[in-house]
Design a protein around this motif. Structure first.
Motif, mmCIF file in Angstrom:
data_model
loop_
_atom_site.group_PDB
_atom_site.id
_atom_site.type_symbol
_atom_site.label_atom_id
_atom_site.label_comp_id
_atom_site.label_asym_id
_atom_site.label_seq_id
_atom_site.Cartn_x
_atom_site.Cartn_y
_atom_site.Cartn_z
ATOM 1 N N ALA A 84 0.824 -1.210 0.000
ATOM 2 C CA ALA A 84 0.000 0.000 0.000
ATOM 3 C C ALA A 84 0.856 1.258 0.000
ATOM 4 O O ALA A 84 0.470 2.288 -0.581
ATOM 5 N N TRP A 85 2.025 1.198 0.618
ATOM 6 C CA TRP A 85 2.916 2.358 0.681
ATOM 7 C C TRP A 85 3.530 2.673 -0.679
ATOM 8 O O TRP A 85 3.841 3.820 -0.984
ATOM 9 N N THR A 86 3.671 1.634 -1.500
ATOM 10 C CA THR A 86 4.313 1.798 -2.808
ATOM 11 C C THR A 86 3.326 1.728 -3.971
ATOM 12 O O THR A 86 3.716 1.889 -5.116
ATOM 13 N N GLY A 87 2.052 1.463 -3.694
ATOM 14 C CA GLY A 87 1.059 1.353 -4.766
ATOM 15 C C GLY A 87 -0.242 0.784 -4.238
ATOM 16 O O GLY A 87 -0.464 0.712 -3.030
ATOM 17 N N ALA A 100 3.527 1.693 13.205
ATOM 18 C CA ALA A 100 4.287 1.832 11.955
ATOM 19 C C ALA A 100 3.536 2.683 10.950
ATOM 20 O O ALA A 100 4.112 3.566 10.296
ATOM 21 N N LEU A 101 2.236 2.458 10.817
ATOM 22 C CA LEU A 101 1.429 3.257 9.894
ATOM 23 C C LEU A 101 1.412 4.721 10.320
ATOM 24 O O LEU A 101 1.495 5.626 9.469
ATOM 25 N N LEU A 117 3.139 10.256 9.449
ATOM 26 C CA LEU A 117 3.744 11.485 9.968
ATOM 27 C C LEU A 117 4.966 11.885 9.151
ATOM 28 O O LEU A 117 5.160 13.067 8.840
ATOM 29 N N TYR A 118 5.774 10.914 8.780
ATOM 30 C CA TYR A 118 6.975 11.236 8.013
ATOM 31 C C TYR A 118 6.606 11.798 6.637
ATOM 32 O O TYR A 118 7.187 12.783 6.188
ATOM 33 N N GLY A 119 5.656 11.155 5.975
ATOM 34 C CA GLY A 119 5.273 11.611 4.637
ATOM 35 C C GLY A 119 4.236 12.709 4.629
ATOM 36 O O GLY A 119 3.909 13.245 3.562
ATOM 37 N N ARG A 135 -2.243 8.646 2.443
ATOM 38 C CA ARG A 135 -2.523 7.832 1.260
ATOM 39 C C ARG A 135 -2.463 6.336 1.584
ATOM 40 O O ARG A 135 -3.319 5.562 1.144
ATOM 41 N N THR A 136 -1.448 5.928 2.350
ATOM 42 C CA THR A 136 -1.315 4.506 2.674
ATOM 43 C C THR A 136 -2.502 4.014 3.483
ATOM 44 O O THR A 136 -3.037 2.918 3.238
ATOM 45 N N LEU A 137 -2.959 4.819 4.438
ATOM 46 C CA LEU A 137 -4.118 4.433 5.241
ATOM 47 C C LEU A 137 -5.356 4.295 4.378
ATOM 48 O O LEU A 137 -6.144 3.343 4.546
ATOM 49 N N ARG A 138 -5.537 5.219 3.446
ATOM 50 C CA ARG A 138 -6.719 5.155 2.578
ATOM 51 C C ARG A 138 -6.666 3.924 1.681
ATOM 52 O O ARG A 138 -7.708 3.309 1.397
ATOM 53 N N ARG A 139 -5.482 3.566 1.238
ATOM 54 C CA ARG A 139 -5.356 2.384 0.370
ATOM 55 C C ARG A 139 -5.644 1.092 1.130
ATOM 56 O O ARG A 139 -6.077 0.103 0.532
ATOM 57 N N LEU A 140 -5.393 1.100 2.410
ATOM 58 C CA LEU A 140 -5.634 -0.107 3.215
ATOM 59 C C LEU A 140 -7.067 -0.211 3.708
ATOM 60 O O LEU A 140 -7.523 -1.310 4.061
ATOM 61 N N TRP A 141 -7.753 0.891 3.745
ATOM 62 C CA TRP A 141 -9.094 0.885 4.316
ATOM 63 C C TRP A 141 -10.047 0.036 3.477
ATOM 64 O O TRP A 141 -10.074 0.094 2.250
ATOM 65 N N SER A 142 -10.842 -0.771 4.173
ATOM 66 C CA SER A 142 -11.853 -1.591 3.509
ATOM 67 C C SER A 142 -12.921 -1.963 4.525
ATOM 68 O O SER A 142 -12.616 -2.619 5.531
ATOM 69 N N PRO A 143 -14.163 -1.558 4.322
ATOM 70 C CA PRO A 143 -15.220 -1.981 5.259
ATOM 71 C C PRO A 143 -15.370 -3.498 5.289
ATOM 72 O O PRO A 143 -15.658 -4.073 6.348
#
Length: 515
Positions: free
Chosen positions: A160-163, A194-195, A200-202, A206-214
């Protein structure tokens, strides 16, 4: 290195890493007796769960065991049933070995996403060869399985962090659900920290949104929630008092069971627990600083640093608590090992396993005993492997990878068979063997009240207090009694001397038989 290069280029690196994990995990797995205390508490509770058919409640002997959720017990029950060996401790250990292999495979998958193929192989082999994972792969406990759930979750985070993680998104949520069943919130804590660090660093989500799934959230809840509801009902709420209150929050508030240590203890211990990778890490520190802004270093530090900080600040410290960060440390090696040089810092942790063996020998000598004779040739093997690892740093990533694999095998092939053959460490199997010679007699033990005697006798033992012995002698029927001393005219059958690993104290028990 030609053959190894061809295998890596052909995409077979993960199978090589898994072979290293097997080579490190199998020595001593079948011969090491049940180890007090946690391993036996888990495995005996699993054996009782399988025998009773009650897959909700968790019990050791007649007492509830509510420190950890049910996930590890279900996995151990399944392993015992598949192998058909519910009385063998190794059948319960298989869960930890398989979980360690899953963690190694997940680390390789992250490496292929963020590193070269050679770097991914080195990272996964460094994890497989590490001292701490080798130890946990040999023990029927929760920690290797917790590591597997975290590593799988972080493999999806890397995607998710890379795509777009695509269909792997559900795997992220499923791994969190399994983690909740294995060790409660600890696994999700590592992943969420870690997330949070990556976000915070970036300065992005975006990574959180890519992982989200109801649907993924629903899957996690379906995996974890039903048992928590059931155990709340069955235990009348006692599970939450024991696991969340006394066990987890108690460790945060104070140092439990004499397991306190100052902040910085995990960082100091890392040089042994992450050995042989710690040799490469020591030699790679300058290169690591230069690569601090590279994606893989950012990812690995976001994974490791917050969790390390949390555990360093927690009063209760056990050496395996930081194991869920080991794949991150291994990824750091994969990123910079090619730039490592065999400088003198690499030699500092080189011989730490030998110091461990020497400490074990000195400790046993204090009790008038010693390690098995296997320790000496094993120590020479470890020393040679350590020197080869330092020398291999001159010859590139694949040479270093091969040396790490050899060093990990040297440690595991020395430590566990040596311990298994050091009979002074294992009084319980000796007592159980004598009990098995008198199957019609009730067996009572005082002066050694460890879980291992419960497991080795299949709970056919009474853990008695000294004041109970007169009544036991007067009880009808055949009685076999093990105690430091006994006020009786009965002849003493034999004496068993050994070390109580649970308390660290020597024991000296006589055995008497009342027909």
């Amino acid at each position: 290195m030609g053959w190894l290069t061809r295998q890596v280029q052909a995409g077979r690196g993960v199978f090589l890493a898994l072979a290293v994990m097997l080579a490190c995990g199998l020595p001593g797995l079948f011969s090491l007796p049940p180890l007090d205390r946690d391993e036996v508490l888990f495995s005996q509770a699993s054996r009782q769960m399988a025998a009773s058919g009650d897959m909700i409640d968790i019990r050791f002997a007649e007492m509830p065991r509510y420190k950890k959720p049910v996930g590890i017990y279900w996995l151990q029950v399944a392993a015992a049933k598949v192998t058909g060996q519910p009385d063998a401790i190794w059948s319960y250990r298989l869960v930890s070995l398989l979980a360690a292999m899953v963690a190694v495979a997940a680390t390789h998958a992250i490496g292929r996403r963020l590193l070269t193929a050679e770097g991914a192989l080195l990272a996964s082999v460094a994890l497989a060869a590490s001292v701490m994972l080798g130890i946990e792969a040999h023990l029927a406990k929760t920690d290797a399985t917790l590591l597997a759930t975290v590593a799988v979750s972080m493999a999806v985070v890397a995607r998710a962090w890379t795509g777009d993680p695509g269909r792997w998104r559900l795997g992220f949520w499923a791994a969190l659900g399994v983690s909740l069943l294995v060790k409660g919130p600890l696994g999700p804590m590592v992943v969420l920290l870690a997330l949070g660090a990556l976000s915070l660093y970036g300065r992005e989500t975006r990574t959180l949104r890519r992982l989200w799934s109801p649907w993924g959230l629903a899957l996690m809840l379906v995996i974890a929630v039903p048992w928590y509801v059931a155990i709340s009902y069955v235990s009348g709420g006692e599970f939450w008092s024991a696991s969340l209150g006394r066990d987890m929050l108690g460790k945060v508030a104070t140092a439990q069971e004499n397991h306190g240590a100052p902040p910085g203890s995990y960082l100091a211990a890392l040089w042994l627990t992450f050995w042989p990778g710690s040799m490469v890490l020591a030699a790679s520190l300058p290169a690591l600083w230069r690569a601090r802004r590279s994606p893989v270093v950012i990812f690995a530090l976001a994974w490791a640093l917050p969790t390390f900080l949390v555990f360093e600040l927690t009063p209760t410290k056990l050496i395996h608590y930081t194991l869920p960060t080991w794949p991150a440390l291994a990824l750091l090696l994969g990123a910079v090992a090619s730039a490592a040089k065999p400088r003198w810092p690499a030699l500092l942790p080189a011989f730490l396993p030998l110091i461990l063996l020497a400490a074990l020998e000195v400790t046993l000598r204090g009790f008038g005993q010693g390690l098995s004779p296997l320790a000496l040739p094993g120590a020479l093997f470890i020393a040679l492997a350590a020197l080869l690892t330092v020398a291999a740093l001159r010859h590139g990533t694949l040479a270093t990878t091969a040396a790490l694999a050899l060093a990990g095998f040297a440690f595991n092939a020395t430590l566990f068979p040596t311990l298994a053959r050091t009979t002074y460490l294992w009084p319980a199997p000796q007592l159980a063997a004598i009990s098995a010679q008198h199957p019609d007699c009730a067996f009572s033990v005082t002066g050694f009240n460890e879980p291992s005697i419960v497991f080795t006798t299949d709970a056919k033992v009474r853990l008695a207090a000294p004041e109970d012995l007169p009544a036991i002698l007067q009880a009808p029927g055949c009685q076999l009694i093990a105690a430091p001393s006994l006020d009786t005219t009965l002849p003493e059958l034999t004496r068993i001397q050994g070390l109580d690993l649970g308390s660290g104290k020597p024991i000296d028990l006589g055995l008497w038989l009342k027909p």
